[in-house]
Design an enzyme around this catalytic site. Structure first.
Site, PDB file in Angstrom:
ATOM      1  N   GLU A 284       0.304  -1.033   0.225  1.00 35.71           N
ATOM      2  CA  GLU A 284      -0.178   0.065  -0.345  1.00 35.71           C
ATOM      3  C   GLU A 284       1.202   1.477  -0.226  1.00 35.71           C
ATOM      4  O   GLU A 284       0.258   2.219  -0.036  1.00 35.71           O
ATOM      5  CB  GLU A 284      -0.596  -0.300   1.555  1.00 35.71           C
ATOM      6  CG  GLU A 284      -2.199   0.624   1.158  1.00 35.71           C
ATOM      7  CD  GLU A 284      -3.125   0.365   2.150  1.00 35.71           C
ATOM      8  OE1 GLU A 284      -4.292  -0.244   1.523  1.00 35.71           O
ATOM      9  OE2 GLU A 284      -2.969   0.324   3.735  1.00 35.71           O
ATOM     10  N   HIS A 305       7.153 -27.294  -1.086  1.00 33.53           N
ATOM     11  CA  HIS A 305       6.494 -27.715  -1.791  1.00 33.53           C
ATOM     12  C   HIS A 305       5.238 -27.851  -2.836  1.00 33.53           C
ATOM     13  O   HIS A 305       4.946 -28.124  -3.594  1.00 33.53           O
ATOM     14  CB  HIS A 305       6.120 -29.080  -0.901  1.00 33.53           C
ATOM     15  CG  HIS A 305       7.244 -29.374   0.119  1.00 33.53           C
ATOM     16  ND1 HIS A 305       8.044 -30.820  -0.081  1.00 33.53           N
ATOM     17  CD2 HIS A 305       7.840 -29.290   1.342  1.00 33.53           C
ATOM     18  CE1 HIS A 305       8.914 -30.878   0.738  1.00 33.53           C
ATOM     19  NE2 HIS A 305       9.018 -30.023   1.825  1.00 33.53           N
ATOM     20  N   LYS A 419     -14.254   0.182  -3.750  1.00 36.91           N
ATOM     21  CA  LYS A 419     -14.957   1.088  -3.050  1.00 36.91           C
ATOM     22  C   LYS A 419     -16.475   1.450  -4.243  1.00 36.91           C
ATOM     23  O   LYS A 419     -17.478   0.740  -3.828  1.00 36.91           O
ATOM     24  CB  LYS A 419     -15.032   1.449  -1.748  1.00 36.91           C
ATOM     25  CG  LYS A 419     -13.829   0.498  -1.401  1.00 36.91           C
ATOM     26  CD  LYS A 419     -13.498   2.032   0.479  1.00 36.91           C
ATOM     27  CE  LYS A 419     -12.214   1.234   0.868  1.00 36.91           C
ATOM     28  NZ  LYS A 419     -11.931   2.188   1.951  1.00 36.91           N
TER      29      LYS A 419
HETATM   30  O1  PA5 Z   1      -3.675   1.083   5.713  1.00 36.15           O
HETATM   31  C1  PA5 Z   1      -4.740   1.508   5.962  1.00 36.15           C
HETATM   32  O2  PA5 Z   1      -5.178   3.316   5.809  1.00 36.15           O
HETATM   33  C2  PA5 Z   1      -6.173   0.914   5.348  1.00 36.15           C
HETATM   34  O3  PA5 Z   1      -5.457  -0.420   5.919  1.00 36.15           O
HETATM   35  C3  PA5 Z   1      -6.719   1.260   6.317  1.00 36.15           C
HETATM   36  O4  PA5 Z   1      -6.154   0.049   7.791  1.00 36.15           O
HETATM   37  C4  PA5 Z   1      -8.173  -0.306   6.265  1.00 36.15           C
HETATM   38  O5  PA5 Z   1      -8.746   0.216   5.492  1.00 36.15           O
HETATM   39  C5  PA5 Z   1      -8.847   0.082   7.201  1.00 36.15           C
HETATM   40  O6  PA5 Z   1      -9.705   1.384   7.309  1.00 36.15           O
HETATM   41  P1  PA5 Z   1     -10.438   2.086   8.511  1.00 36.15           P
HETATM   42  O7  PA5 Z   1      -9.471   1.823   9.746  1.00 36.15           O
HETATM   43  O8  PA5 Z   1     -11.051   3.520   8.194  1.00 36.15           O
HETATM   44  O9  PA5 Z   1     -11.311   1.314   8.897  1.00 36.15           O
END
Ligand code: PA5
Length: 442
Positions: A284, A305, A419
């Site tokens: 990310e 494996h 989303k």
């Molecule tokens: O690293 C990030 O920003 C995402 O993985 C969020 O943690 C994830 O989408 C969850 O978001 P939220 O804490 O707003 O529910």
């Protein structure tokens, strides 16, 4: 106390030490940008000095809340996704017994939309004293909100609204979001995810610390490990003594040489979720603007494996980072067998870990022979302190590495695309135009 260490020796058939050290000056500048908050994403640097800034009052609050949940609950459901779940799970599964659940048992929800999963969780909880830690920074993440709605309804039916409110903890933004509103209205105990800490960097906030404390592990040792690493990776540390700088430089140099995929390998199944957490952290943070090392992970020797064939012989676009544990926590000797039908008497009297270590060394050498550069990160042992070091090492390594790559490692614009489509397909109010557009594509 010892430290975790990094070795890049087994990358040096592929890149030179000089090429890695050529990053020294650039990393010095980038570390300074991190430190002074002058780089991209500088409003999300709260994680940088987080470990050393956790106060006694914060520890005490988390521990007291954990104690309440531990006393009231046989099972605690941690509802969260991505950065709001993976860190806690990484730490808990690294430290927990592989066969005996912690007390209370920690289970996870809100990280998928599987109807069978949620139905089975509901069935499992039907006769249990359970509680919920609901974690969402935005407070609006669909997966988590949906699971929480189901869990809250079930808990209130099982123990009544007043008692349910005592067993629900919300970890969210200080002021904004649906979860904050709900928590205030229902009177839940809450913890704050600081504004300047992104989800994937939040493991050392209550997001990670509360579930870890509920599972019965020592959050002070976890944080102490992170503090030690924070000091070791500070701006003033010379390049070659700064493991995060060496890691960032090496992986960027390998990437520049066409190694587009980094495979994080472990030889201890307890580390599976550390890899999941790492995949999110690096994927990310770096995968943007058409750039970024693809973070993949394997559990060895299990995956030797299966994926072992690809790693040994597939397209040569990979490098491997191995997390090694120097000393297993338990000791098990291989027994002699008078019949020796399995032919294993040559191993009799040796520790299982010695066999594992030779598998690890043999694999690393085979992979180098197969054209796979190999980094090693070694933890003296698997415990809270060294896991804390590892988490912070990867966080700061990620910040430096993302800056070297030339991206903002602290945003995640790409995660919104699915989303938007999902809401359009589901007919969420406010998505009418998107809904019409997407339906034309079906
Ligand atoms: O690293 C990030 O920003 C995402 O993985 C969020 O943690 C994830 O989408 C969850 O978001 P939220 O804490 O707003 O529910």
């Amino acid at each position: 106390m010892q430290n975790i260490s990094i070795s890049i020796d087994k990358t040096l058939d592929f890149i030179s030490k000089e090429s890695v050290f050529s990053y020294e000056q650039r990393i010095k500048e980038l570390s300074h940008s991190l430190e002074t908050g002058t780089g991209a994403g500088n409003d999300f640097l709260g994680w940088l000095h987080l470990p050393g800034s956790i106060s006694e009052a914060e520890f005490a609050d988390i521990e007291a809340t954990a104690k309440t949940l531990r006393e009231k609950c046989e099972v605690v459901v941690v509802a969260g996704i991505g950065g709001s779940y993976l860190g806690a799970r990484a730490v808990i599964e690294s430290l927990a017994n592989s066969f005996e659940a912690t007390t209370p048992r920690i289970v996870y929800a809100g990280n998928n939309i599987g109807e069978d999963y949620l139905a089975e969780l509901t069935e499992y909880l039907a006769d249990k004293q359970f509680g919920i830690i609901n974690i969402s920074k935005s407070g609006t993440t669909t997966e988590t909100a949906l699971a929480f709605r189901l869990l809250k309804t079930q808990l209130e039916m099982q123990v009544g609204k007043a008692e349910a409110a005592l067993r629900i903890v919300a970890i969210t933004d200080a002021e904004k979001g649906a979860l904050r509103t709900l928590a205030t209205q229902e009177g839940y105990k809450t913890f704050v995810i600081p504004d300047n800490v992104g989800g994937r960097f939040s493991v050392l906030t209550p997001v990670g610390l509360l579930p870890v404390a509920v599972a019965g592990f020592d959050i002070r040792q976890l944080v102490a490990g992170a503090v030690a690493m924070e000091k070791r990776c500070g701006e003033g540390t010379p390049f070659k003594e700064n493991p995060a700088a060496v890691y960032a430089a090496t992986r960027n140099e390998l990437y520049r040489r066409g190694k587009k995929i980094e495979i994080l390998a472990n030889y201890n199944p307890k580390l599976h979720f550390v890899s999941e957490w790492w995949k999110q952290l690096y994927g990310e943070s770096e995968g943007k603007e058409g750039k970024g090392i693809f973070p993949a992970a394997v559990d060895f020797t299990t995956d030797l494996h299966s994926m072992g064939q690809w790693i040994q012989d597939g397209e040569r676009t990979i490098f491997e980072t191995v997390i090694s544990i120097a000393e297993a926590n338990k000791k098990m000797l291989i027994p002699m067998d008078s019949e020796n039908l399995d032919g294993l008497n040559f191993l009799a009297g040796k520790r299982v870990d010695e066999v594992n270590k030779m598998a690890e060394l043999g694999t690393r050498l085979a992979h180098i022979d197969g054209g796979v550069p190999n980094l090693q990160i070694e933890l003296p042992k698997l415990n809270e302190y060294y896991i804390g070091q590892l988490l912070y090492f990867f966080e700061i390594g990620c910040g430096i590495s993302g800056y070297l790559l030339g991206v903002n490692p602290f945003d995640q614009p790409g995660v919104e695309a699915y989303k938007k489509n999902m809401f359009a397909l589901l007919g969420k109010p406010g998505y009418e135009a998107e809904s019409r557009e997407i339906r034309k594509r079906l």
